[in-house]
Design an enzyme around this catalytic site. Structure first.
Site, PDB file in Angstrom:
ATOM      1  N   GLU A  25      -1.796  -4.278 -27.171  1.00 47.59           N
ATOM      2  CA  GLU A  25      -1.249  -5.544 -27.678  1.00 47.59           C
ATOM      3  C   GLU A  25      -1.795  -6.646 -26.790  1.00 47.59           C
ATOM      4  O   GLU A  25      -1.500  -6.678 -25.592  1.00 47.59           O
ATOM      5  CB  GLU A  25       0.276  -5.512 -27.689  1.00 47.59           C
ATOM      6  CG  GLU A  25       0.859  -4.592 -28.748  1.00 47.59           C
ATOM      7  CD  GLU A  25       0.300  -4.884 -30.149  1.00 47.59           C
ATOM      8  OE1 GLU A  25       0.053  -3.935 -30.897  1.00 47.59           O
ATOM      9  OE2 GLU A  25       0.090  -6.070 -30.478  1.00 47.59           O
TER      10      GLU A  25
ATOM     11  N   CYS B   3       2.194 -14.710 -25.962  1.00 50.22           N
ATOM     12  CA  CYS B   3       1.047 -14.349 -26.814  1.00 50.22           C
ATOM     13  C   CYS B   3       1.217 -14.943 -28.202  1.00 50.22           C
ATOM     14  O   CYS B   3       0.272 -15.145 -28.942  1.00 50.22           O
ATOM     15  CB  CYS B   3       0.942 -12.844 -26.911  1.00 50.22           C
ATOM     16  SG  CYS B   3       2.442 -12.083 -27.559  1.00 50.22           S
TER      17      CYS B   3
HETATM   18  N1  LIG Z   1       0.363  -9.014 -27.923  1.00 55.53           N
HETATM   19  C1  LIG Z   1       1.467  -8.931 -27.201  1.00 55.53           C
HETATM   20  O1  LIG Z   1       2.502  -8.363 -27.624  1.00 55.53           O
HETATM   21  C2  LIG Z   1       1.484  -9.551 -25.830  1.00 55.53           C
HETATM   22  C3  LIG Z   1       2.719  -9.668 -25.180  1.00 55.53           C
HETATM   23  C4  LIG Z   1       2.738 -10.256 -23.906  1.00 55.53           C
HETATM   24  C5  LIG Z   1       1.572 -10.706 -23.311  1.00 55.53           C
HETATM   25  N2  LIG Z   1       0.396 -10.565 -23.969  1.00 55.53           N
HETATM   26  C6  LIG Z   1      -0.841 -11.058 -23.372  1.00 55.53           C
HETATM   27  O2  LIG Z   1      -0.862 -10.727 -21.979  1.00 55.53           O
HETATM   28  C7  LIG Z   1      -1.551 -11.755 -21.238  1.00 55.53           C
HETATM   29  C8  LIG Z   1      -0.664 -12.264 -20.121  1.00 55.53           C
HETATM   30  O3  LIG Z   1      -0.231 -11.176 -19.320  1.00 55.53           O
HETATM   31  P1  LIG Z   1      -0.988 -10.781 -17.964  1.00 55.53           P
HETATM   32  O4  LIG Z   1      -1.483 -12.007 -17.275  1.00 55.53           O
HETATM   33  O5  LIG Z   1      -0.104  -9.847 -17.229  1.00 55.53           O
HETATM   34  O6  LIG Z   1      -2.243  -9.965 -18.549  1.00 55.53           O
HETATM   35  P2  LIG Z   1      -3.340  -9.136 -17.719  1.00 55.53           P
HETATM   36  O7  LIG Z   1      -4.223  -8.552 -18.723  1.00 55.53           O
HETATM   37  O8  LIG Z   1      -3.901  -9.963 -16.628  1.00 55.53           O
HETATM   38  O9  LIG Z   1      -2.483  -7.966 -17.003  1.00 55.53           O
HETATM   39  C9  LIG Z   1      -1.713  -7.104 -17.780  1.00 55.53           C
HETATM   40  C10 LIG Z   1      -1.513  -5.810 -16.992  1.00 55.53           C
HETATM   41  O10 LIG Z   1      -2.770  -5.184 -16.821  1.00 55.53           O
HETATM   42  C11 LIG Z   1      -2.967  -4.810 -15.471  1.00 55.53           C
HETATM   43  N3  LIG Z   1      -4.403  -4.786 -15.231  1.00 55.53           N
HETATM   44  C12 LIG Z   1      -5.199  -5.830 -14.915  1.00 55.53           C
HETATM   45  N4  LIG Z   1      -6.487  -5.421 -14.803  1.00 55.53           N
HETATM   46  C13 LIG Z   1      -6.489  -4.081 -15.061  1.00 55.53           C
HETATM   47  C14 LIG Z   1      -7.492  -3.059 -15.096  1.00 55.53           C
HETATM   48  N5  LIG Z   1      -8.781  -3.339 -14.841  1.00 55.53           N
HETATM   49  N6  LIG Z   1      -7.135  -1.788 -15.393  1.00 55.53           N
HETATM   50  C15 LIG Z   1      -5.841  -1.481 -15.637  1.00 55.53           C
HETATM   51  N7  LIG Z   1      -4.843  -2.396 -15.611  1.00 55.53           N
HETATM   52  C16 LIG Z   1      -5.169  -3.673 -15.329  1.00 55.53           C
HETATM   53  C17 LIG Z   1      -2.186  -5.841 -14.698  1.00 55.53           C
HETATM   54  O11 LIG Z   1      -1.864  -5.370 -13.419  1.00 55.53           O
HETATM   55  C18 LIG Z   1      -0.956  -6.005 -15.586  1.00 55.53           C
HETATM   56  O12 LIG Z   1      -0.013  -5.007 -15.288  1.00 55.53           O
HETATM   57  C19 LIG Z   1      -1.867 -12.848 -22.254  1.00 55.53           C
HETATM   58  O13 LIG Z   1      -3.184 -12.713 -22.710  1.00 55.53           O
HETATM   59  C20 LIG Z   1      -0.894 -12.569 -23.391  1.00 55.53           C
HETATM   60  O14 LIG Z   1      -1.374 -13.046 -24.629  1.00 55.53           O
HETATM   61  C21 LIG Z   1       0.323 -10.011 -25.235  1.00 55.53           C
HETATM   62  N1  LIG Z   2       7.340 -10.851 -29.069  1.00 55.23           N
HETATM   63  C1  LIG Z   2       7.300 -12.227 -28.535  1.00 55.23           C
HETATM   64  C2  LIG Z   2       5.972 -12.544 -27.889  1.00 55.23           C
HETATM   65  C3  LIG Z   2       5.572 -11.619 -26.776  1.00 55.23           C
HETATM   66  C4  LIG Z   2       4.269 -12.092 -26.195  1.00 55.23           C
HETATM   67  O1  LIG Z   2       4.160 -12.783 -25.230  1.00 55.23           O
HETATM   68  C5  LIG Z   2       7.530 -13.234 -29.666  1.00 55.23           C
HETATM   69  O2  LIG Z   2       7.631 -12.808 -30.827  1.00 55.23           O
HETATM   70  O3  LIG Z   2       7.553 -14.438 -29.358  1.00 55.23           O
END
Ligand SMILES: NC(=O)c1ccc[n+]([C@@H]2O[C@H](COP(=O)([O-])OP(=O)(O)OC[C@H]3O[C@@H](n4cnc5c(N)ncnc54)[C@H](O)[C@@H]3O)[C@@H](O)[C@H]2O)c1
Ligand SMILES: N[C@@H](CCC=O)C(=O)O
Length: 523
Positions: free
Chosen positions: A291, A325
């Site tokens: 995600e 996100c």
């Molecule tokens: N689609 C969704 O449901 C959803 C929900 C929440 C956040 N997000 C996305 O997450 C991002 C923000 O969160 P963030 O800053 O924690 O994201 P990030 O990708 O920087 O980190 C996410 C996780 O990945 C780990 N990580 C980083 N590099 C890695 C590697 N090389 N190998 C394995 N693990 C690694 C980090 O330690 C952390 O636990 C935004 O892009 C947001 O859109 C998406």
């Molecule tokens: N599930 C949350 C978004 C999570 C991502 O950052 C929403 O629906 O706003």
């Protein structure tokens, strides 16, 4: 199957009531007294294990304040966690769905009792205001309650389907996959962390949880609740650490059966690529659930209720400082109402209160220095790609502030192909795009590589029906904000570069963590 009341999402606390504000502030005092400075060790095979190095959590709204810390796992810790989880799996997979569901239901009950405490910790560790924190803890409770009930629908032989044919009994069974790793983000440090472990374990898997470096304390708090709920040792291995170190190690490991990742596009694509490589000793194809990010758009056409549309844009654009996100980072407005919508929108943006989570400000500090600097770069890019309508103060102009504050910013007349309209900024920055007409607005909305959330404010039924089929997002909303999916009501997840559309909080989600077995017996 347990006889329990049907699933119902948690109600949110109303912080327009003074009594509730007071309760929240009492919780902040309690957390400051009891949790500030707390250190969470690793939990491996039910045992606490500390490390030489630590990960420190700092209050983004006051960077002089150290909220607490967690251990920082090493590669050896990761190896021990993986082996221990496979040992625990031998027993955990024999528990019935009902028995496993009870652990989640008990954890939900404890979390309900500690709801404001977790909220207050979230305010300090990642800067959420009262409502944003409460909505998230409510979502965490919902995940536990919902997945417990969903799991019980998959119990035993024939749970999927039993048919008799030619004198033979044929049945389908749901089986767990084995041991996986859950790698989670900081922006929903309770709900997403809890949901990404609850679903795999309730269907019989064991899991190593690797929370984001910025939100390890909340993760530790949740793991403590699971232990209090009676979760057997080794089913969840708590492994706070650096993603590029222990996360990467586990993603590549021959014994990692599945990876559930929520985070940024680039990290997710990297993990997906690495996980696809078969390594010596690996005897399965790793399953990867992703995600990722979004560049989500709200369309406002000339038939819309403008006041309602502007409210939806404010809520979707600046909730938790746009650090979602699902956040509305693009506002696409049909030309004939552009000036009216933008004028009202900017007026409402300027009325947003910027401050700390404790003050319950509308817009608080962004989570860390890296994010602060990244957003600052986009503010500069925006000044050459659009018309700065409000905000835009470069980080240096916020000097003297205690935290990573970014002024709510709006750029107008941004081109659909601009970086500001294509790249995820993940902060309180909105790009407004002008569309010739409805058709052009829909074309603009679909013009990024993402496909997570989107919305349409319109009173034209034919257009809404067209968007239902043609707006390429996993979560589509009409005449409301485009954030805030409710568990069991709006299954959440997107496609294209927003992820594998796993639909967290939906009836299909548990299927990501199970495999089916057909058994036939001739009588
Ligand atoms: N689609 C969704 O449901 C959803 C929900 C929440 C956040 N997000 C996305 O997450 C991002 C923000 O969160 P963030 O800053 O924690 O994201 P990030 O990708 O920087 O980190 C996410 C996780 O990945 C780990 N990580 C980083 N590099 C890695 C590697 N090389 N190998 C394995 N693990 C690694 C980090 O330690 C952390 O636990 C935004 O892009 C947001 O859109 C998406
Ligand atoms: N599930 C949350 C978004 C999570 C991502 O950052 C929403 O629906 O706003």
């Amino acid at each position: 199957m347990l006889k329990i009341e049907p699933y119902r999402p948690q109600d949110f606390i109303d912080f327009t009531k003074a009594a509730n504000v007071e309760l929240y502030q009492d919780a902040l005092t309690k957390v400051r007294t009891e949790l500030l400075g707390k250190h969470y060790p690793l939990i491996i095979n039910g045992q606490e294990r500390d490390t030489a190095e630590k990960l420190v959590s700092t209050n983004p709204c006051d960077t002089s304040e150290r909220v607490g810390s967690t251990a920082r796992a090493t590669i050896q810790d990761a190896e021990d966690a993986l082996n221990g989880a496979w040992d625990a799996f031998k027993t955990w997979k024999t528990w019935t769905m009902d028995a496993r569901a009870r652990v989640l239901l008990k954890a939900a009950a404890i979390l309900k009792r500690k709801r404001l405490e977790v909220c207050a910790l979230m305010t300090l560790e990642v800067g959420k205001n009262y409502a944003e924190a409460d909505v998230e803890v409510a979502e965490a409770i919902d995940f536990l309650e919902y997945y417990a009930r969903e799991a019980m629908k998959h119990e035993g032989f024939g749970a999927a389907e039993t048919t008799w044919y030619a004198g033979e009994e044929n049945g389908l069974m749901y089986l767990p996959l084995g041991v996986g790793v859950s790698i989670s983000p900081w922006n929903f440090p309770c709900a997403i962390f809890a949901g990404m472990l609850a679903a795999p374990i309730v269907v019989g898997n064991c899991i190593i949880v690797k929370p984001a470096e910025d939100s390890g304390m909340i993760a530790g708090f949740v793991v403590d609740i699971l232990r209090e709920a009676g979760l057997p040792a080794g089913v969840v291995q708590f492994l706070p650490g650096v993603g590029e170190e222990v996360g990467d190690y586990l993603v590549r490991h021959a014994r990692t059966r599945f990876i559930t990742f929520t985070g940024s596009r680039n990290v997710g694509l990297h993990i997906n690529e690495v996980a696809a490589k078969v390594v010596p000793g690996q005897r399965f194809i790793k399953r990867v659930i992703m995600e990722l990010g979004g560049k989500d758009a709200l369309i406002v056409d000339e038939t819309a209720d403008i006041e309602n549309a502007v409210t939806a844009a404010i809520q979707g654009g600046f909730g938790f400082n746009g650090q979602k996100c699902s956040a509305m980072s693009r506002l696409v407005v049909v030309d004939s109402v552009y000036d009216e919508v933008v004028g009202k929108f900017v007026e409402r943006v300027n009325a947003l209160k910027v401050g700390t989570g404790e003050e319950n400000a509308n817009v608080t500090a962004v989570v860390n220095e890296e994010s602060f600097e990244k957003i600052g770069k986009y503010l500069e890019i925006g000044k050459s790609e659009g018309k700065l309508l409000t905000g835009g103060a470069a980080p240096g102009e916020n000097a003297g502030k205690k935290g990573y504050y970014v002024q709510p910013t709006v750029f107008g007349d941004v081109d659909a192909g601009a970086r500001l309209a294509q790249e995820e900024i993940f902060g309180p920055v909105v790009s407004v795009l002008r569309a010739r007409d409805w058709a052009h607005a829909l074309e603009i909305a679909n013009s990024t590589e993402y496909g997570l959330t989107g919305g349409v404010c319109s009173r034209d039924r034919a257009r809404l029906e067209q968007a239902r089929h043609e707006f390429e997002v996993g979560n589509l909303y009409f005449n409301r904000k485009i954030t805030g999916a409710i568990v069991g009501v709006q299954p959440f997840g997107g496609y294209n570069m927003s992820g594998t559309d796993s639909k967290a909080g939906g009836p299909e989600y548990l299927g990501n963590f199970m495999q089916l077995k057909a058994v036939t017996e001739r009588y």
